[in-house]
Design a protein around this motif. Structure first.
Motif, short mmCIF file in Angstrom:
data_model
loop_
_atom_site.label_atom_id
_atom_site.label_comp_id
_atom_site.label_asym_id
_atom_site.label_seq_id
_atom_site.Cartn_x
_atom_site.Cartn_y
_atom_site.Cartn_z
N ARG A 19 20.81 -2.80 -13.06
CA ARG A 19 19.80 -2.26 -13.59
C ARG A 19 18.33 -2.54 -13.02
O ARG A 19 17.88 -1.70 -12.74
CB ARG A 19 19.74 -2.26 -15.21
N LEU A 20 18.20 -3.79 -12.70
CA LEU A 20 16.94 -4.16 -12.29
C LEU A 20 16.81 -3.26 -10.63
O LEU A 20 15.80 -2.75 -10.44
CB LEU A 20 17.06 -5.75 -11.78
N ARG A 21 18.07 -3.16 -9.82
CA ARG A 21 18.05 -2.52 -8.55
C ARG A 21 17.62 -1.07 -8.90
O ARG A 21 17.06 -0.51 -7.96
CB ARG A 21 19.53 -2.59 -7.96
N LEU A 22 18.37 -0.71 -9.75
CA LEU A 22 18.06 0.72 -10.19
C LEU A 22 16.42 0.95 -10.32
O LEU A 22 16.09 2.17 -9.96
CB LEU A 22 18.83 1.39 -11.40
N VAL A 23 15.82 0.27 -11.20
CA VAL A 23 14.70 0.24 -11.49
C VAL A 23 13.67 0.20 -10.17
O VAL A 23 12.88 0.99 -9.81
CB VAL A 23 14.03 -0.71 -12.30
N LEU A 26 14.69 0.89 -7.18
CA LEU A 26 14.68 2.15 -6.29
C LEU A 26 14.07 3.25 -7.06
O LEU A 26 13.43 4.26 -6.08
CB LEU A 26 16.31 2.43 -6.40
N ARG A 27 14.07 3.43 -8.14
CA ARG A 27 13.46 4.64 -8.88
C ARG A 27 11.68 4.52 -8.57
O ARG A 27 11.24 5.23 -8.42
CB ARG A 27 13.56 4.56 -10.29
N ASN A 28 11.25 3.23 -8.43
CA ASN A 28 9.96 3.25 -8.21
C ASN A 28 9.41 2.85 -6.70
O ASN A 28 8.24 2.51 -6.51
CB ASN A 28 9.46 1.86 -8.98
N LEU A 85 5.84 2.56 -1.98
CA LEU A 85 5.36 2.96 -0.82
C LEU A 85 3.96 3.77 -0.75
O LEU A 85 3.13 3.48 0.34
CB LEU A 85 6.46 4.01 -0.27
N PHE A 86 3.74 4.38 -1.71
CA PHE A 86 2.26 5.07 -1.82
C PHE A 86 1.38 4.01 -1.82
O PHE A 86 0.30 4.04 -1.14
CB PHE A 86 2.38 5.92 -3.05
N ILE A 87 1.47 2.94 -2.62
CA ILE A 87 0.57 1.85 -2.85
C ILE A 87 0.18 1.06 -1.50
O ILE A 87 -0.93 0.81 -0.95
CB ILE A 87 0.84 0.91 -3.75
N VAL A 88 1.28 0.92 -0.69
CA VAL A 88 1.30 0.25 0.67
C VAL A 88 0.57 1.30 1.56
O VAL A 88 -0.16 0.75 2.21
CB VAL A 88 2.66 0.09 1.20
N VAL A 89 0.88 2.53 1.44
CA VAL A 89 0.04 3.44 2.70
C VAL A 89 -1.33 3.39 2.27
O VAL A 89 -2.06 3.39 3.03
CB VAL A 89 0.63 4.74 2.42
N LEU A 90 -1.85 3.45 0.77
CA LEU A 90 -3.40 3.45 0.62
C LEU A 90 -3.86 2.15 1.07
O LEU A 90 -4.89 2.18 1.57
CB LEU A 90 -3.30 3.54 -1.00
N ALA A 91 -3.28 1.00 0.90
CA ALA A 91 -3.52 -0.19 1.27
C ALA A 91 -3.77 -0.21 2.77
O ALA A 91 -4.69 -0.68 3.37
CB ALA A 91 -2.91 -1.52 0.82
N VAL A 92 -2.80 0.14 3.53
CA VAL A 92 -2.90 -0.02 5.03
C VAL A 92 -3.64 0.86 5.48
O VAL A 92 -4.77 0.33 6.33
CB VAL A 92 -1.32 0.15 5.58
N PHE A 93 -4.04 2.15 5.25
CA PHE A 93 -4.98 3.29 5.73
C PHE A 93 -6.35 2.74 5.21
O PHE A 93 -7.27 2.99 6.07
CB PHE A 93 -4.41 4.59 5.59
N GLY A 110 12.28 11.93 -6.56
CA GLY A 110 13.44 11.48 -7.55
C GLY A 110 14.43 12.56 -7.80
O GLY A 110 15.23 12.41 -8.52
N VAL A 111 14.47 13.67 -6.95
CA VAL A 111 15.36 14.75 -7.18
C VAL A 111 16.72 14.58 -6.44
O VAL A 111 16.33 13.97 -5.21
CB VAL A 111 14.74 16.15 -6.62
N SER A 112 17.74 14.64 -6.92
CA SER A 112 18.90 13.84 -6.46
C SER A 112 19.46 15.14 -5.29
O SER A 112 19.55 16.36 -5.66
CB SER A 112 19.96 13.48 -7.34
N LEU A 113 20.06 14.86 -4.19
CA LEU A 113 20.77 15.70 -3.32
C LEU A 113 22.04 16.12 -3.97
O LEU A 113 22.62 17.05 -3.34
CB LEU A 113 20.83 15.02 -2.10
N PHE A 114 22.60 15.20 -4.85
CA PHE A 114 23.64 15.32 -5.41
C PHE A 114 23.77 16.37 -6.69
O PHE A 114 24.52 16.71 -7.30
CB PHE A 114 24.42 14.04 -5.79
N GLY A 115 22.46 16.78 -7.09
CA GLY A 115 22.44 17.70 -8.14
C GLY A 115 22.31 17.03 -9.43
O GLY A 115 22.62 15.91 -9.93
#
Length: 326
Positions: A5-9, A11-13, A18-26, A252-257
């Motif tokens: 469940r920790l791994r799922l959390v 992955l969901r976040n 990534l967005f935070i990293v992008v803001l920090a880097v640029f 978060g939209v799944s390719l598997f529907g």
């Protein structure tokens, strides 16, 4: 919380991280990147990707895919420039939506009625749509008149026109998916089409509708994009279908529907445009752009596959617990 469940959390976040990293880097590389006006520009530039991704979300929720949306964008703006050049925007936009929806219905006919795989059908119509656009324009660049181009500078209540259009499309899609029977049917079909059919849902009709919605959104996205770039070359909207899929899956939209929503898709579109905007601001080598975009798409698909695998494992575990005798 166990490790699964920790791994799922995590992955969901992952997209948020990534967005935070992008803001920090640029942000560390350029002071202009964190400027408020730059974030407004990001939202404006991301608006057509978000609209395109919203339409794609409807299709992905049914475990389908629409690779023709970029071609529909080009075809719709080609029809606008050649046949609807003098038509006011209030009439031009519905006409482009209708053209896109009609193209989506063609996709749906082959997918739903003839039972051809969505990937194959929409890959074929990608080339057909772009070929039709090239035929309409005679392979020439199409230019637009001032009443179209002026919309790039138009504002209402201080908010740019493109953001208003995107907000309206988002609000309508969110309401449909979350507060209407059709929205619940879309999720049901994506989760299990056989069970949905047994429950009395008209599965072919739902599938036909989502491809029409995808095409209509592509028409709107084409109009919004053309007000920003001002002209349509033969490369207009090339590979936009991949950006739309990446935006949806990152959100978060799944390719598997059966899982996800348009709010996440909007976040994914903003994330993708933020990365591209940052690359421009730091004056990165243009050859890096497709590498970064492809990396984002790979990350989105990887995260979705891992997330789906964990959810499937948890689902099997829950079934075993429920079946255990008391």
């Amino acid at each position: 919380m166990n490790a699964t469940r920790l791994r799922l959390v995590l992955l969901r976040n992952a997209p948020v991280a990534l967005f935070i990293v992008v803001l920090a880097v640029f942000g560390s590389l350029s002071d202009r990147f964190l400027d408020a006006q730059n974030f407004t520009n990001i939202l404006i530039q991301a608006s057509h990707i978000a609209i395109l991704g919203i339409g794609m979300t409807f299709v992905l929720l049914t475990a389908g895919i629409d690779l023709s949306v970029g071609a529909v964008m080009y075809l719709s703006v080609a029809l606008l420039g050649i046949y609807l050049a003098d038509v006011p925007p209030l009439l031009a936009v519905p006409a482009m939506m209708a053209a896109g929806a009609l193209f989506g219905l063609v996709n749906a006919f082959f997918i739903v009625r003839l039972r051809v795989a969505a990937f194959i059908v929409t890959l074929a119509t990608l080339f057909i749509g772009r070929g039709l656009a090239l035929w309409v324009t005679e392979t020439r660049m199409v230019f637009y008149k001032d009443h179209i181009l002026s919309l790039a500078r138009a504002e209402w209540l201080g908010v740019p026109w493109a953001i208003w259009v995107f907000a309206i499309v988002f609000a309508a899609a969110w309401l449909v998916l979350n507060h209407t029977p059709f929205g619940r049917q879309v999720y049901a079909v994506g989760e299990n089409p056989d069970a949905a059919a047994k429950a009395g849902i008209n599965v072919p009709l739902v599938l036909t509708a989502v491809y029409a919605v995808s095409g209509a959104c592509a028409g709107i996205a084409g109009f919004v994009s053309i007000t920003q770039v001002g002209a349509a070359a033969s490369s207009f909207a090339m590979e936009k279908e991949f950006a739309a899929v990446a935006a949806a899956v990152l959100g978060g939209v799944s390719l598997f529907g059966g899982r996800g929503g348009v709010a996440g898709t909007v976040f994914g579109a903003v994330l993708i445009q933020t990365v591209q905007n940052g690359l421009v601001i730091v004056n990165a080598d243009p050859y890096i752009y497709p590498l970064v975009t492809s990396s984002i798409i790979f990350l989105a698909v990887f995260v979705d596959s891992q997330r789906s695998r964990i959810l499937e494992r948890l689902g099997r575990r829950r079934i075993r617990i429920e079946e255990r005798p008391v």
